[in-house]
Design a protein around this motif. Structure first.
Motif, PDB file in Angstrom:
ATOM      1  N   MET A 255       0.814  -1.216   0.000  1.00  0.00           N
ATOM      2  CA  MET A 255       0.000   0.000   0.000  1.00  0.00           C
ATOM      3  C   MET A 255       0.848   1.268   0.000  1.00  0.00           C
ATOM      4  N   ASP A 256       2.074   1.187  -0.529  1.00  0.00           N
ATOM      5  CA  ASP A 256       2.896   2.394  -0.588  1.00  0.00           C
ATOM      6  C   ASP A 256       2.714   3.080  -1.939  1.00  0.00           C
ATOM      7  N   ALA A 257       3.696   3.797  -2.388  1.00  0.00           N
ATOM      8  CA  ALA A 257       3.564   4.621  -3.586  1.00  0.00           C
ATOM      9  C   ALA A 257       3.145   3.842  -4.834  1.00  0.00           C
ATOM     10  N   PHE A 258       3.537   2.581  -4.949  1.00  0.00           N
ATOM     11  CA  PHE A 258       3.239   1.846  -6.171  1.00  0.00           C
ATOM     12  C   PHE A 258       1.762   1.478  -6.305  1.00  0.00           C
ATOM     13  N   SER A 259       1.051   1.392  -5.191  1.00  0.00           N
ATOM     14  CA  SER A 259      -0.361   1.029  -5.259  1.00  0.00           C
ATOM     15  C   SER A 259      -1.182   2.082  -5.986  1.00  0.00           C
ATOM     16  N   ARG A 260      -0.670   3.308  -6.052  1.00  0.00           N
ATOM     17  CA  ARG A 260      -1.418   4.379  -6.721  1.00  0.00           C
ATOM     18  C   ARG A 260      -1.508   4.157  -8.231  1.00  0.00           C
ATOM     19  N   TYR A 261      -0.645   3.296  -8.744  1.00  0.00           N
ATOM     20  CA  TYR A 261      -0.669   3.000 -10.173  1.00  0.00           C
ATOM     21  C   TYR A 261      -1.646   1.878 -10.542  1.00  0.00           C
ATOM     22  N   LEU A 262      -2.276   1.283  -9.539  1.00  0.00           N
ATOM     23  CA  LEU A 262      -3.103   0.093  -9.764  1.00  0.00           C
ATOM     24  C   LEU A 262      -4.576   0.375  -9.488  1.00  0.00           C
ATOM     25  N   PRO A 263      -5.484  -0.252 -10.248  1.00  0.00           N
ATOM     26  CA  PRO A 263      -6.907  -0.130  -9.945  1.00  0.00           C
ATOM     27  C   PRO A 263      -7.219  -0.906  -8.672  1.00  0.00           C
ATOM     28  N   THR A 264      -8.158  -0.407  -7.879  1.00  0.00           N
ATOM     29  CA  THR A 264      -8.489  -1.059  -6.606  1.00  0.00           C
ATOM     30  C   THR A 264      -9.583  -2.100  -6.822  1.00  0.00           C
ATOM     31  N   LEU A 265      -9.211  -3.376  -6.712  1.00  0.00           N
ATOM     32  CA  LEU A 265     -10.143  -4.477  -6.899  1.00  0.00           C
ATOM     33  C   LEU A 265     -10.905  -4.724  -5.603  1.00  0.00           C
ATOM     34  N   VAL A 266     -12.233  -4.649  -5.666  1.00  0.00           N
ATOM     35  CA  VAL A 266     -13.080  -4.871  -4.492  1.00  0.00           C
ATOM     36  C   VAL A 266     -13.303  -6.357  -4.268  1.00  0.00           C
TER      37      VAL A 266
END
Length: 339
Positions: free
Chosen positions: A136-147
């Motif tokens: 959940m650091d900086a790289f997660s901002r590049y990914l779509p959030t799967l529910v």
């Protein structure tokens, strides 16, 4: 239906005859042919014609649906259910809907073709892996959030991947349609973002495999970037078996030859995407003359025919890239980007 002529011929029939059966399915078939994204790089007359036909199809479908209204489609998981509303995208593998559940808005991606459920399953597995690695650091901002991801029963095996909607994101194809030529000062930060997420995914042993405009979302306001379409990804050294049909001509030699792929495969596609955004010609790998020579040379140096001839360590490449930008464009500076 595969051509505008076939759609035009169909739409000459009475609305009741066209949409008498499965009106949603007929509309999806028409959308596959007339969707604006498919006509971005085509002659303006064809694009205008496609838009007019799509508008007519929507009007005819609406006239039939008004007389034969039916409840919205609902898909159910073990956790709850999602109401599927407007269809917002039609891909080669899945349909993408605006959806809702419990008063909240979501994006629901529903596989459509035989085997599509496996591709969606792969997407879930890869996103889970990347999110875990990102902590959940900086790289997660590049990914779509799967529910959540779950199978549904239908005539063929299907899967639904549900995502949280993101605010402020614009598809690269839409950006290209509105700004056919993106200036080098903006290409600079866009490509830097591409290198960062690809370097991170390669560290996890994942090659995206479909890093093309339809899978790239950009936030103009904060220069953010989100990469979608991870279902066609493979492990480093694997073989890419499927690709977005409209971009198959952009792929490097190793993919067309069904040979193992690596980080250089994604790099090639990222460069093609940058050329496209710059207003160049991906078919010939040519940047427009508006891009400084040093910048163009750097990109072309990343697109040598042999996979092993291309850079494989994108972290090191990013360092070289930033040095090049300093020489060519000067000190780093935030430039407002609007679409």
């Amino acid at each position: 239906m595969r051509t505008l002529d076939e759609v035009e011929s169909l739409l000459k029939k009475p609305a009741k005859e066209i949409f008498n059966g499965d009106s949603d399915r007929v509309m999806k078939d028409i959308l596959l042919v007339c969707h604006p994204d498919r006509w971005v790089a085509k002659p303006k007359d064809d694009a205008d014609r496609a838009a007019a036909l799509l508008k007519l199809a929507n009007e005819k479908k609406a006239s039939v649906d008004a007389k034969h209204s039916k409840p919205a489609e609902v898909v159910k998981s073990k956790k709850g259910e999602y109401v599927l509303h407007e269809i917002i995208a039609v891909g080669d593998v899945a349909d993408v809907y605006q959806a809702s559940s419990g008063g909240k808005e979501f994006i629901a991606k529903v596989s459509r073709i035989p085997g599509g459920d496996k591709i969606m399953e792969r997407e879930k597995a890869v996103l889970d892996k990347l999110f875990k690695a990102s902590k959940m650091d900086a790289f997660s901002r590049y990914l779509p959030t799967l529910v959540e991801s779950f199978p549904i029963k239908d005539a063929i095996a299907k899967r639904v991947n549900v995502f949280t909607p993101s605010v402020g994101l614009v598809g690269a194809e839409e950006i290209h349609a509105k700004r056919p030529v993106v200036e080098p000062k903006h290409l600079a930060w866009m490509f830097n973002r591409m290198l960062e997420i690809l370097a991170f995914s390669h560290n996890q042993g994942v090659v995206h495999g479909a890093f093309v405009p339809c899978h790239l979302l950009i936030n103009p306001a904060n220069h953010g970037l989100v990469v979608i379409g991870w279902g066609q990804s493979v492990d480093v050294g694997g073989v890419i078996k499927s690709a977005p049909a409209k971009y198959i001509g952009w792929y490097p030699p190793e993919v067309k030859a069904k040979k193992p792929v690596g980080p250089g495969t994604d790099l090639w596609l990222a460069c093609q995407t940058l050329i496209y955004l710059a207003g160049g010609d991906p078919a010939t790998k040519r940047m427009p003359i508006t891009v400084p020579k040093g910048f163009s040379s750097f990109i072309h140096g990343c697109m040598l025919d042999g996979l092993l001839m291309r850079p494989s360590d994108l972290w090191s490449l990013q360092d070289d890239y930033r040095k090049m930008l300093l020489d060519v464009l000067g000190p780093k500076k935030f430039h407002e980007f609007t679409v």
